[in-house]
Design a protein around this motif. Sequence first.
Motif, PDB file in Angstrom:
ATOM      1  N   THR A  63       0.886  -1.170   0.000  1.00  0.00           N
ATOM      2  CA  THR A  63       0.000   0.000   0.000  1.00  0.00           C
ATOM      3  C   THR A  63       0.918   1.212   0.000  1.00  0.00           C
ATOM      4  O   THR A  63       1.916   1.224   0.723  1.00  0.00           O
ATOM      5  N   GLU A  64       0.576   2.236  -0.734  1.00  0.00           N
ATOM      6  CA  GLU A  64       1.479   3.400  -0.771  1.00  0.00           C
ATOM      7  C   GLU A  64       1.601   4.020   0.621  1.00  0.00           C
ATOM      8  O   GLU A  64       0.638   4.022   1.402  1.00  0.00           O
ATOM      9  N   SER A  65       2.795   4.543   0.907  1.00  0.00           N
ATOM     10  CA  SER A  65       3.137   5.010   2.255  1.00  0.00           C
ATOM     11  C   SER A  65       2.095   5.951   2.853  1.00  0.00           C
ATOM     12  O   SER A  65       1.791   5.871   4.044  1.00  0.00           O
ATOM     13  N   TYR A  66       1.534   6.825   2.042  1.00  0.00           N
ATOM     14  CA  TYR A  66       0.620   7.825   2.614  1.00  0.00           C
ATOM     15  C   TYR A  66      -0.654   7.191   3.145  1.00  0.00           C
ATOM     16  O   TYR A  66      -1.390   7.809   3.922  1.00  0.00           O
ATOM     17  N   LEU A  67      -0.945   5.932   2.762  1.00  0.00           N
ATOM     18  CA  LEU A  67      -2.162   5.272   3.242  1.00  0.00           C
ATOM     19  C   LEU A  67      -1.888   4.101   4.166  1.00  0.00           C
ATOM     20  O   LEU A  67      -2.825   3.489   4.662  1.00  0.00           O
ATOM     21  N   TYR A  68      -0.625   3.756   4.362  1.00  0.00           N
ATOM     22  CA  TYR A  68      -0.362   2.642   5.269  1.00  0.00           C
ATOM     23  C   TYR A  68      -0.101   3.201   6.660  1.00  0.00           C
ATOM     24  O   TYR A  68       1.007   3.180   7.184  1.00  0.00           O
ATOM     25  N   LEU A 109       6.565   1.424   2.280  1.00  0.00           N
ATOM     26  CA  LEU A 109       7.304   1.282   3.534  1.00  0.00           C
ATOM     27  C   LEU A 109       7.841  -0.131   3.676  1.00  0.00           C
ATOM     28  O   LEU A 109       7.110  -1.099   3.445  1.00  0.00           O
ATOM     29  N   TYR A 110       9.083  -0.236   4.075  1.00  0.00           N
ATOM     30  CA  TYR A 110       9.639  -1.546   4.415  1.00  0.00           C
ATOM     31  C   TYR A 110       9.286  -1.867   5.865  1.00  0.00           C
ATOM     32  O   TYR A 110       8.894  -0.971   6.644  1.00  0.00           O
ATOM     33  N   GLN A 111       9.451  -3.145   6.196  1.00  0.00           N
ATOM     34  CA  GLN A 111       9.065  -3.602   7.549  1.00  0.00           C
ATOM     35  C   GLN A 111       9.655  -2.747   8.675  1.00  0.00           C
ATOM     36  O   GLN A 111       8.914  -2.347   9.591  1.00  0.00           O
ATOM     37  N   ASP A 143      10.428   0.347   8.709  1.00  0.00           N
ATOM     38  CA  ASP A 143       9.737   1.651   8.743  1.00  0.00           C
ATOM     39  C   ASP A 143       8.392   1.510   9.453  1.00  0.00           C
ATOM     40  O   ASP A 143       7.985   2.378  10.223  1.00  0.00           O
ATOM     41  N   ILE A 144       7.686   0.418   9.151  1.00  0.00           N
ATOM     42  CA  ILE A 144       6.329   0.263   9.718  1.00  0.00           C
ATOM     43  C   ILE A 144       6.409  -0.018  11.214  1.00  0.00           C
ATOM     44  O   ILE A 144       5.646   0.533  12.012  1.00  0.00           O
ATOM     45  N   LEU A 145       7.385  -0.841  11.580  1.00  0.00           N
ATOM     46  CA  LEU A 145       7.557  -1.149  13.008  1.00  0.00           C
ATOM     47  C   LEU A 145       7.872   0.140  13.783  1.00  0.00           C
ATOM     48  O   LEU A 145       7.362   0.369  14.883  1.00  0.00           O
ATOM     49  N   LYS A 146       8.697   0.959  13.180  1.00  0.00           N
ATOM     50  CA  LYS A 146       9.072   2.229  13.814  1.00  0.00           C
ATOM     51  C   LYS A 146       7.830   3.127  13.958  1.00  0.00           C
ATOM     52  O   LYS A 146       7.608   3.751  15.000  1.00  0.00           O
ATOM     53  N   TYR A 147       7.022   3.160  12.923  1.00  0.00           N
ATOM     54  CA  TYR A 147       5.799   3.973  12.965  1.00  0.00           C
ATOM     55  C   TYR A 147       4.861   3.487  14.074  1.00  0.00           C
ATOM     56  O   TYR A 147       4.312   4.290  14.845  1.00  0.00           O
ATOM     57  N   ILE A 148       4.695   2.161  14.175  1.00  0.00           N
ATOM     58  CA  ILE A 148       3.773   1.619  15.186  1.00  0.00           C
ATOM     59  C   ILE A 148       4.289   1.966  16.586  1.00  0.00           C
ATOM     60  O   ILE A 148       3.526   2.399  17.459  1.00  0.00           O
ATOM     61  N   ASN A 149       5.586   1.844  16.784  1.00  0.00           N
ATOM     62  CA  ASN A 149       6.167   2.213  18.081  1.00  0.00           C
ATOM     63  C   ASN A 149       5.978   3.698  18.365  1.00  0.00           C
ATOM     64  O   ASN A 149       5.697   4.098  19.497  1.00  0.00           O
ATOM     65  N   HIS A 150       6.117   4.482  17.333  1.00  0.00           N
ATOM     66  CA  HIS A 150       5.919   5.935  17.473  1.00  0.00           C
ATOM     67  C   HIS A 150       4.490   6.243  17.950  1.00  0.00           C
ATOM     68  O   HIS A 150       4.284   7.059  18.852  1.00  0.00           O
ATOM     69  N   ILE A 151       3.511   5.548  17.362  1.00  0.00           N
ATOM     70  CA  ILE A 151       2.103   5.786  17.744  1.00  0.00           C
ATOM     71  C   ILE A 151       1.880   5.379  19.203  1.00  0.00           C
ATOM     72  O   ILE A 151       1.203   6.073  19.970  1.00  0.00           O
ATOM     73  N   PRO A 171      12.059   6.957  -4.234  1.00  0.00           N
ATOM     74  CA  PRO A 171      11.960   8.084  -3.307  1.00  0.00           C
ATOM     75  C   PRO A 171      10.808   9.021  -3.674  1.00  0.00           C
ATOM     76  O   PRO A 171      10.455   9.133  -4.847  1.00  0.00           O
ATOM     77  N   VAL A 172      10.234   9.669  -2.677  1.00  0.00           N
ATOM     78  CA  VAL A 172       9.194  10.666  -2.991  1.00  0.00           C
ATOM     79  C   VAL A 172       9.829  12.055  -2.975  1.00  0.00           C
ATOM     80  O   VAL A 172      10.766  12.309  -2.214  1.00  0.00           O
ATOM     81  N   THR A 173       9.312  12.896  -3.822  1.00  0.00           N
ATOM     82  CA  THR A 173       9.847  14.262  -3.858  1.00  0.00           C
ATOM     83  C   THR A 173       9.155  15.107  -2.782  1.00  0.00           C
ATOM     84  O   THR A 173       8.079  14.750  -2.305  1.00  0.00           O
ATOM     85  N   LYS A 174       9.786  16.213  -2.455  1.00  0.00           N
ATOM     86  CA  LYS A 174       9.196  17.154  -1.477  1.00  0.00           C
ATOM     87  C   LYS A 174       7.837  17.651  -1.988  1.00  0.00           C
ATOM     88  O   LYS A 174       6.896  17.812  -1.225  1.00  0.00           O
ATOM     89  N   GLU A 175       7.771  17.864  -3.313  1.00  0.00           N
ATOM     90  CA  GLU A 175       6.526  18.386  -3.907  1.00  0.00           C
ATOM     91  C   GLU A 175       5.396  17.360  -3.747  1.00  0.00           C
ATOM     92  O   GLU A 175       4.264  17.722  -3.470  1.00  0.00           O
ATOM     93  N   TYR A 176       5.746  16.079  -3.931  1.00  0.00           N
ATOM     94  CA  TYR A 176       4.738  15.016  -3.799  1.00  0.00           C
ATOM     95  C   TYR A 176       4.193  14.980  -2.374  1.00  0.00           C
ATOM     96  O   TYR A 176       2.987  14.951  -2.134  1.00  0.00           O
ATOM     97  N   ARG A 177       5.113  15.029  -1.412  1.00  0.00           N
ATOM     98  CA  ARG A 177       4.687  14.982  -0.008  1.00  0.00           C
ATOM     99  C   ARG A 177       3.813  16.200   0.325  1.00  0.00           C
ATOM    100  O   ARG A 177       2.821  16.099   1.047  1.00  0.00           O
ATOM    101  N   LYS A 178       4.211  17.338  -0.218  1.00  0.00           N
ATOM    102  CA  LYS A 178       3.445  18.564   0.033  1.00  0.00           C
ATOM    103  C   LYS A 178       2.019  18.399  -0.523  1.00  0.00           C
ATOM    104  O   LYS A 178       1.036  18.737   0.128  1.00  0.00           O
ATOM    105  N   TRP A 179       1.946  17.809  -1.718  1.00  0.00           N
ATOM    106  CA  TRP A 179       0.639  17.605  -2.344  1.00  0.00           C
ATOM    107  C   TRP A 179      -0.225  16.662  -1.480  1.00  0.00           C
ATOM    108  O   TRP A 179      -1.399  16.923  -1.235  1.00  0.00           O
ATOM    109  N   VAL A 180       0.409  15.586  -1.010  1.00  0.00           N
ATOM    110  CA  VAL A 180      -0.331  14.634  -0.162  1.00  0.00           C
ATOM    111  C   VAL A 180      -0.830  15.356   1.088  1.00  0.00           C
ATOM    112  O   VAL A 180      -2.013  15.278   1.446  1.00  0.00           O
ATOM    113  N   ASN A 181       0.068  16.080   1.735  1.00  0.00           N
ATOM    114  CA  ASN A 181      -0.305  16.775   2.975  1.00  0.00           C
ATOM    115  C   ASN A 181      -1.470  17.739   2.754  1.00  0.00           C
ATOM    116  O   ASN A 181      -2.377  17.820   3.573  1.00  0.00           O
TER     117      ASN A 181
END
Length: 563
Positions: free
Chosen positions: A57-62, A81-83, A85-93, A217-227
């Motif tokens: 699933t694309e990072s912005y929705l996982y 996201l690789y494994q 990255d996701i584990l880190k995100y879950i710990n962050h939450i 990699p995602v560009t800064k512009e892409y992330r800005k658009w998602v946000n």
Amino acid sequence: MMAKTQCDALVVGAGLGGIYQTLKLRALGLRVVCIELAPEVGGTWYWNRYPGAMSDTESYLYRYSWDKEDLRTYPWDKHYLYQPDILKYINHIVDRHDLRSTIRLNTAMEAATWHEQEQRWIIECSTGDVFSAKYLVNALGILSKPYFPNIPGLQNFQGNLIHTAAWPEVDLSQHRVGVIGNGSTGIQVMTALAPEVKKLISFQRSPQYSVPSGQGPVTKEYRKWVNENYDDIYDRVWKSNTAFGVPEVSRPTMSVGPDERREIFEKLWDQGNGFRFMFSGFGDITTSVEANREACKFIHSKIDEIVKDPAKASALKPTELYARRPLCDAGYYQIFNRPNVDIVDLRENSIQEVVPEGIMLQDGSVVELDTLVLATGFDALDGSYLRVAIKGQEGQTLQEHWQDGAITYASVSSAGFPNMFMISGPQGPFANFPCAIESEVNFITECIERAERGSGYISAKRESELQWMDQCNRLTEGSVFKSTKSWIFGENIEGRQPRIKFYFGGLAAYIAHTRREVDTGFPSFDLVPSHSKDVLINGIKTNDIETNGVKMNGIEVKAQDCN
Ligand code: NA7
């Protein structure tokens, strides 16, 4: 004897589902404990740490949709996201929402028994801990019980035997590695291992269709658009079938000529993502055999284009329809051009047995191996439940209730198991999992909230689960997915009664169904009044309740300690 810990709700599992459920119940004012059998939080993403493990699933929705600030600020720099990255995100939450002290690690639920008189679940754990809980919410995971196929001689292998769901710290650089299994996991692990190991051999029973993931990699512009567009993005996601954030079009495949069709497939191939390839070009790939064959033809042509050795290309080309969970990869077909990568087509030369030095094939030849990787999948969904002794009303076990195959109402509840819920249980929406999980947790929370407003318990009616099952079956009529055998229908486990494992009506329809259920007063459930005084929880006032002649309204009953 270990003391019994009293709590309002016990959540079992600290993956994406259990964590969100714990937060929701805590917000309701309930005393919640979450137990987790692993030494860390993360669920699937704690266990599946094989090389190349990635969400498709694309990072912005996982991720969770409800923490709006976090959505916009949490860093991610690749499309997937690789494994780790996701584990880190879950710990962050978990840290961000101060959940760590609510979660008990290294604690496996072994048995859960409903006590009708007390209207409580008694849960026994591997640690000797015993919990008494009004609500039991199982977040055991869809893919948490690894499947070990019954291959003769497996126990005789003298090299490393590794299941992808329990990957050890290991250096395979000098190893001859065999991989059995080429589903989503198999293609990820093989693509990652190919440049790292001495030799890689895929023992392939059923070739699979895969398209590029488009990782990068995602560009800064892409992330800005998602946000800037997150609200619209999620608005569309909740109204979609798959919740993968890809367009879902209705255009029939044969409505355009061969050149235009190829152009459309090419564009999807270049963009990447399996769900995009299946749903964003044409609307009938999963329902029309003729349309499906066009997609097959296109992917076959790509395999021929990519794989230089015609024998390998031929082995990699499926003959069945493109009708399994859609896969994507980071250069899977390309690895077969490497001199250290080979393929054994088990359709032509099957495995006779595993021998101490490797794999003996039907023709008597032995492929010598230092490591054998089993990417053989999971006893999906009900497998997670059947390994626990869960006993509901009248002493009936879940195993007995599911003897003809797992059955639930709306994936979250099973008749005869009051106040027990499942997150991503059997027959839940077939959609991007974090979104499906959120929808189910929201529904479960509504059920519990309703039970707190005056019922001793809430329990799905038998006819509700039969109707739900009937609907799930009807939704697969005409689907080409029925032509293949896979874990989606529970057909990967020898000896298990196959039954539809998912609701194919789409996430939007699932959400609408559960909304209707709430708005119309939970007609699919029995709501049984309480005969205990434990109705008010942590100061949350309930409505008028007549129970055993005792007027409960306004009587504040202290919730019992839960530590
Ligand atoms: P899958 O998709 O169930 O794939 C399992 C693979 O293992 C598949 O290629 C099977 O071949 C193969 N397999 C299983 N048993 C055998 C035997 N006895 N001999 C040869 N090959 C065998 O599991 P995954 O882990 O890849 O993916 C599961 C989900 O996890 C995935 O959809 C994602 O959502 C994440 P078969 O196709 O049965 O011939």
